[in-house]
Design a protein around this motif. Structure first.
Motif, PDB file in Angstrom:
ATOM      1  N   PRO A 257       0.820  -1.144   0.075  1.00 19.13           N
ATOM      2  CA  PRO A 257      -0.011   0.135  -0.100  1.00 19.13           C
ATOM      3  C   PRO A 257       0.964   1.375   0.076  1.00 19.13           C
ATOM      4  CG  PRO A 257      -0.706  -1.627   1.595  1.00 19.13           C
ATOM      5  CD  PRO A 257       0.748  -2.050   0.927  1.00 19.13           C
ATOM      6  N   SER A 258       0.406   2.177  -0.821  1.00 15.75           N
ATOM      7  CA  SER A 258       1.162   3.623  -0.912  1.00 15.75           C
ATOM      8  C   SER A 258       0.069   4.825  -0.668  1.00 15.75           C
ATOM      9  CB  SER A 258       1.955   3.905  -1.947  1.00 15.75           C
ATOM     10  OG  SER A 258       1.297   3.789  -3.116  1.00 15.75           O
ATOM     11  N   GLU A 259       0.541   6.043  -0.363  1.00 14.84           N
ATOM     12  CA  GLU A 259      -0.520   6.908  -0.494  1.00 14.84           C
ATOM     13  C   GLU A 259      -0.923   7.248  -2.035  1.00 14.84           C
ATOM     14  OE1 GLU A 259      -1.575   8.978   1.634  1.00 14.84           O
ATOM     15  OE2 GLU A 259      -0.544   7.613   3.172  1.00 14.84           O
ATOM     16  N   THR A 260      -0.174   6.651  -2.887  1.00 18.17           N
ATOM     17  CA  THR A 260      -0.797   6.567  -4.385  1.00 18.17           C
ATOM     18  C   THR A 260      -1.867   5.726  -4.785  1.00 18.17           C
ATOM     19  OG1 THR A 260       1.371   7.278  -5.069  1.00 18.17           O
ATOM     20  CG2 THR A 260       0.090   6.592  -6.669  1.00 18.17           C
ATOM     21  N   ASN A 261      -1.667   4.431  -4.293  1.00 18.89           N
ATOM     22  CA  ASN A 261      -2.516   3.317  -4.674  1.00 18.89           C
ATOM     23  C   ASN A 261      -3.998   3.036  -3.764  1.00 18.89           C
ATOM     24  OD1 ASN A 261      -1.597   1.589  -2.734  1.00 18.89           O
ATOM     25  ND2 ASN A 261       0.122   1.016  -4.353  1.00 18.89           N
ATOM     26  N   ARG A 262      -3.544   3.350  -2.428  1.00 13.86           N
ATOM     27  CA  ARG A 262      -4.344   2.532  -1.572  1.00 13.86           C
ATOM     28  C   ARG A 262      -5.952   3.087  -1.578  1.00 13.86           C
ATOM     29  NH1 ARG A 262      -4.354   4.618   4.113  1.00 13.86           N
ATOM     30  NH2 ARG A 262      -3.669   6.742   4.078  1.00 13.86           N
ATOM     31  N   HIS A 263      -6.154   4.189  -1.980  1.00 19.07           N
ATOM     32  CA  HIS A 263      -7.578   4.464  -2.029  1.00 19.07           C
ATOM     33  C   HIS A 263      -8.319   4.508  -3.459  1.00 19.07           C
ATOM     34  CE1 HIS A 263      -7.368   5.988   2.140  1.00 19.07           C
ATOM     35  NE2 HIS A 263      -6.382   6.577   1.635  1.00 19.07           N
ATOM     36  N   HIS A 264      -7.600   4.112  -4.199  1.00 17.98           N
ATOM     37  CA  HIS A 264      -8.209   3.899  -5.672  1.00 17.98           C
ATOM     38  C   HIS A 264      -9.386   2.547  -5.572  1.00 17.98           C
ATOM     39  CE1 HIS A 264      -8.590   3.384 -10.051  1.00 17.98           C
ATOM     40  NE2 HIS A 264      -8.040   4.488 -10.015  1.00 17.98           N
ATOM     41  N   PRO A 265     -10.376   2.865  -6.085  1.00 17.60           N
ATOM     42  CA  PRO A 265     -11.347   1.903  -6.287  1.00 17.60           C
ATOM     43  C   PRO A 265     -11.123   0.571  -6.870  1.00 17.60           C
ATOM     44  CG  PRO A 265     -12.203   3.809  -7.458  1.00 17.60           C
ATOM     45  CD  PRO A 265     -10.978   4.047  -6.768  1.00 17.60           C
ATOM     46  N   LYS A 266      -9.985   0.342  -7.917  1.00 18.61           N
ATOM     47  CA  LYS A 266      -9.903  -0.596  -8.641  1.00 18.61           C
ATOM     48  C   LYS A 266      -8.410  -1.421  -7.986  1.00 18.61           C
ATOM     49  CE  LYS A 266     -11.809   0.834 -12.779  1.00 18.61           C
ATOM     50  NZ  LYS A 266     -11.682   1.159 -14.428  1.00 18.61           N
ATOM     51  N   VAL A 267      -8.225  -0.823  -6.859  1.00 17.18           N
ATOM     52  CA  VAL A 267      -6.672  -1.523  -6.150  1.00 17.18           C
ATOM     53  C   VAL A 267      -7.280  -2.118  -5.092  1.00 17.18           C
ATOM     54  CG1 VAL A 267      -4.516  -0.887  -5.297  1.00 17.18           C
ATOM     55  CG2 VAL A 267      -5.382   0.323  -7.198  1.00 17.18           C
ATOM     56  N   VAL A 268      -6.540  -3.328  -4.820  1.00 18.47           N
ATOM     57  CA  VAL A 268      -6.282  -4.212  -3.509  1.00 18.47           C
ATOM     58  C   VAL A 268      -4.989  -4.311  -3.375  1.00 18.47           C
ATOM     59  CG1 VAL A 268      -6.955  -6.047  -2.660  1.00 18.47           C
ATOM     60  CG2 VAL A 268      -8.570  -5.547  -4.351  1.00 18.47           C
ATOM     61  N   ALA A 269      -4.956  -3.393  -1.925  1.00 18.15           N
ATOM     62  CA  ALA A 269      -3.289  -3.486  -1.447  1.00 18.15           C
ATOM     63  C   ALA A 269      -3.538  -3.929   0.017  1.00 18.15           C
ATOM     64  CB  ALA A 269      -2.995  -1.881  -1.463  1.00 18.15           C
ATOM     65  N   LEU A 270      -2.584  -5.045  -0.020  1.00 14.46           N
ATOM     66  CA  LEU A 270      -2.706  -5.745   1.209  1.00 14.46           C
ATOM     67  C   LEU A 270      -1.389  -5.573   1.852  1.00 14.46           C
ATOM     68  CD1 LEU A 270      -3.734  -9.157  -0.513  1.00 14.46           C
ATOM     69  CD2 LEU A 270      -5.219  -7.588   0.666  1.00 14.46           C
ATOM     70  N   PRO A 271      -1.442  -5.532   3.148  1.00 14.37           N
ATOM     71  CA  PRO A 271      -0.126  -5.277   3.943  1.00 14.37           C
ATOM     72  C   PRO A 271       0.680  -6.120   4.218  1.00 14.37           C
ATOM     73  CG  PRO A 271      -2.104  -5.997   5.380  1.00 14.37           C
ATOM     74  CD  PRO A 271      -2.617  -6.071   4.168  1.00 14.37           C
ATOM     75  N   HIS A 272       1.455  -6.234   3.136  1.00 12.88           N
ATOM     76  CA  HIS A 272       2.690  -7.191   2.870  1.00 12.88           C
ATOM     77  C   HIS A 272       2.347  -8.519   3.549  1.00 12.88           C
ATOM     78  CE1 HIS A 272       7.267  -6.958   2.718  1.00 12.88           C
ATOM     79  NE2 HIS A 272       6.820  -7.824   1.793  1.00 12.88           N
ATOM     80  N   LEU A 273       1.552  -9.428   2.987  1.00 11.84           N
ATOM     81  CA  LEU A 273       1.034 -10.725   3.666  1.00 11.84           C
ATOM     82  C   LEU A 273       1.788 -11.809   2.914  1.00 11.84           C
ATOM     83  CD1 LEU A 273      -2.725 -10.123   3.998  1.00 11.84           C
ATOM     84  CD2 LEU A 273      -1.055  -9.849   5.706  1.00 11.84           C
ATOM     85  N   GLY A 274       2.536 -11.410   1.768  1.00 11.99           N
ATOM     86  CA  GLY A 274       2.949 -12.507   1.027  1.00 11.99           C
ATOM     87  C   GLY A 274       3.620 -13.873   1.851  1.00 11.99           C
ATOM     88  N   ALA A 275       4.470 -13.797   2.764  1.00  9.82           N
ATOM     89  CA  ALA A 275       5.020 -14.694   3.553  1.00  9.82           C
ATOM     90  C   ALA A 275       4.446 -14.777   4.976  1.00  9.82           C
ATOM     91  CB  ALA A 275       6.669 -14.528   3.617  1.00  9.82           C
ATOM     92  N   SER A 276       3.551 -13.925   5.063  1.00 10.00           N
ATOM     93  CA  SER A 276       2.847 -14.176   6.452  1.00 10.00           C
ATOM     94  C   SER A 276       1.832 -15.298   6.737  1.00 10.00           C
ATOM     95  CB  SER A 276       2.027 -12.922   6.771  1.00 10.00           C
ATOM     96  OG  SER A 276       2.862 -11.746   6.465  1.00 10.00           O
TER      97      SER A 276
END
Length: 388
Positions: A257-276
């Motif tokens: 997630p970033s200030e640029t992408n996290r509020h866009h309606p076509k974006v799903v930004a997860l909190p770095h869950l890859g290896a979680s």
């Protein structure tokens, strides 16, 4: 007794691989033989001169000053593939979210205020705006065909997708493990032109920063879905946001997630869950603990990002010396001469190089006197010498 400093909470299953009668493991050790780390930023740290190895319980090593460690003759180990299944599952989930608009649909129903039959009507009226598409027959482009990229390619093929891959640095071993059904793209631009989904699984280096930029976004098919579960910076967020706004891209799903992408309606930004996942953390810690232990005890190098792969079986009754040096001519000859001058017979030896570094393991027939080690240390280009 080896001393190991931990900079993060390392999985207990990993630390169990370091026998307590041989290893002291703690976060407060000031002069450790090795450091185990997950996400802590080591660039601003003062790393003690006693450190002989650094182990990253994960794949990426952006948080470690690898170049500085190379200059000091210190290998940096990681755990490639240990989190491959965790990331694979998350990417497949993200593909389904992107294809079926799942998060947007869930958000819609969660915010409905109606009840009873009014709720039922609102649900039926709203579902049309979230119509999606199915995965079979769609084309997935995979940039980076390491352990994670290969796992995702296999999963996508099992879902009935066409898969195109690109990785100029793929190893022979990696190529053998890649399904024959994966089509090889000659370059990343050719891959983008054919990919309805594109997923990235490469490290963040100068060559991969903004590998998907404003120009290349235009080459993706209209409605394409972009997935970035590798590293922030590989995708140019601003370029992707503009393509989403124009309707050229269908969705962007990422772990950053970033200030640029996290509020866009076509974006799903997860909190770095890859290896979680607990399994990924255990696997990564166990792998890197084994690598660091093998290096400290026997000098073997497996899965280092800056040292050559170097493995030599122990000779019973022999005495082992490990030498790290700049990859320049005649150092190996000088080392052999120093052993001969000390009256030592070489029983076995292996020498490997990688870029500017060379690494040598030597087994000799007698205890090595300190004078011989000093002679090797004084050789121009030698970075470190250890007796094992």
């Amino acid at each position: 007794m080896f001393q190991i400093r931990t900079l993060n909470n390392i999985s207990a299953r990993g630390l169990e691989r370091l026998p307590r009668d041989q290893y002291e493991v703690a976060s407060e050790i000031n002069r450790p033989d090795a450091v185990l780390v997950r996400s802590a930023n080591m660039h601003e740290m003062e790393i003690p001169e006693t450190v002989k190895a650094i182990g990253r319980a994960g794949a990426g090593v952006n948080n470690i000053p690898v170049d500085t460690m190379s200059q000091r003759g210190v290998p940096v180990f990681n755990a490639p593939g240990a989190n491959a299944n965790a990331v694979k599952e998350l990417v497949i989930a993200a593909m389904l979210m992107g294809a079926r608009n799942l998060t947007q649909a869930w958000e819609y129903t969660r915010n409905l205020q109606e009840s009873g039959e009014s709720l039922t009507k609102a649900v039926e009226d709203g579902k049309k705006q979230f119509a999606g598409f199915e995965l079979p027959g769609r084309t997935l482009g995979v940039v980076g065909l390491g352990a994670i990229g290969r796992a995702i390619a296999d999963a996508a093929l099992a879902l009935g997708m066409r898969v195109i891959g690109y990785d100029p640095g793929i190893t022979v071993e990696g190529a053998w493990q890649l399904s024959a059904e994966v089509e090889r793209a000659p370059n990343v631009d050719a891959l983008f032109a054919k990919s309805e989904f594109v997923t990235f699984h490469v490290p963040l280096v100068d060559a991969t920063r903004h590998i998907l930029n404003a120009e290349r976004v235009k080459t993706l098919p209209k409605g394409a879905v972009v997935l970035n579960f590798a590293r922030h910076g590989i995708v140019d967020d601003h370029a992707v946001m503009e393509a989403l706004d124009s309707g050229h891209l269908g969705a962007y799903l990422c772990d950053f997630p970033s200030e640029t992408n996290r509020h866009h309606p076509k974006v799903v930004a997860l909190p770095h869950l890859g290896a979680s996942t607990g399994e990924a953390e255990d696997n990564s810690a166990m792998m890197v603990a084994d690598e660091v232990r093998d290096y400290l005890e026997d000098g073997n190098v497996r899965n280092s990002v800056n040292f050559p792969e170097t493995v030599m079986e122990r000779v019973e009754g022999a005495y082992r010396v490990a030498v790290v040096n700049s990859n320049v001519p005649n150092i190996l000859g000088q080392v052999s001469t120093d052993f001969a001058d000390a009256g030592l017979n070489i029983i076995d030896m292996i020498n490997k190089s990688r870029g500017d570094l060379a690494y040598t393991l030597v087994d000799v027939d007698q205890p090595v006197p300190e004078s011989a080690l000093d002679a090797i240390r004084e050789t121009p280009g030698v970075l470190s010498v250890r007796i094992l």
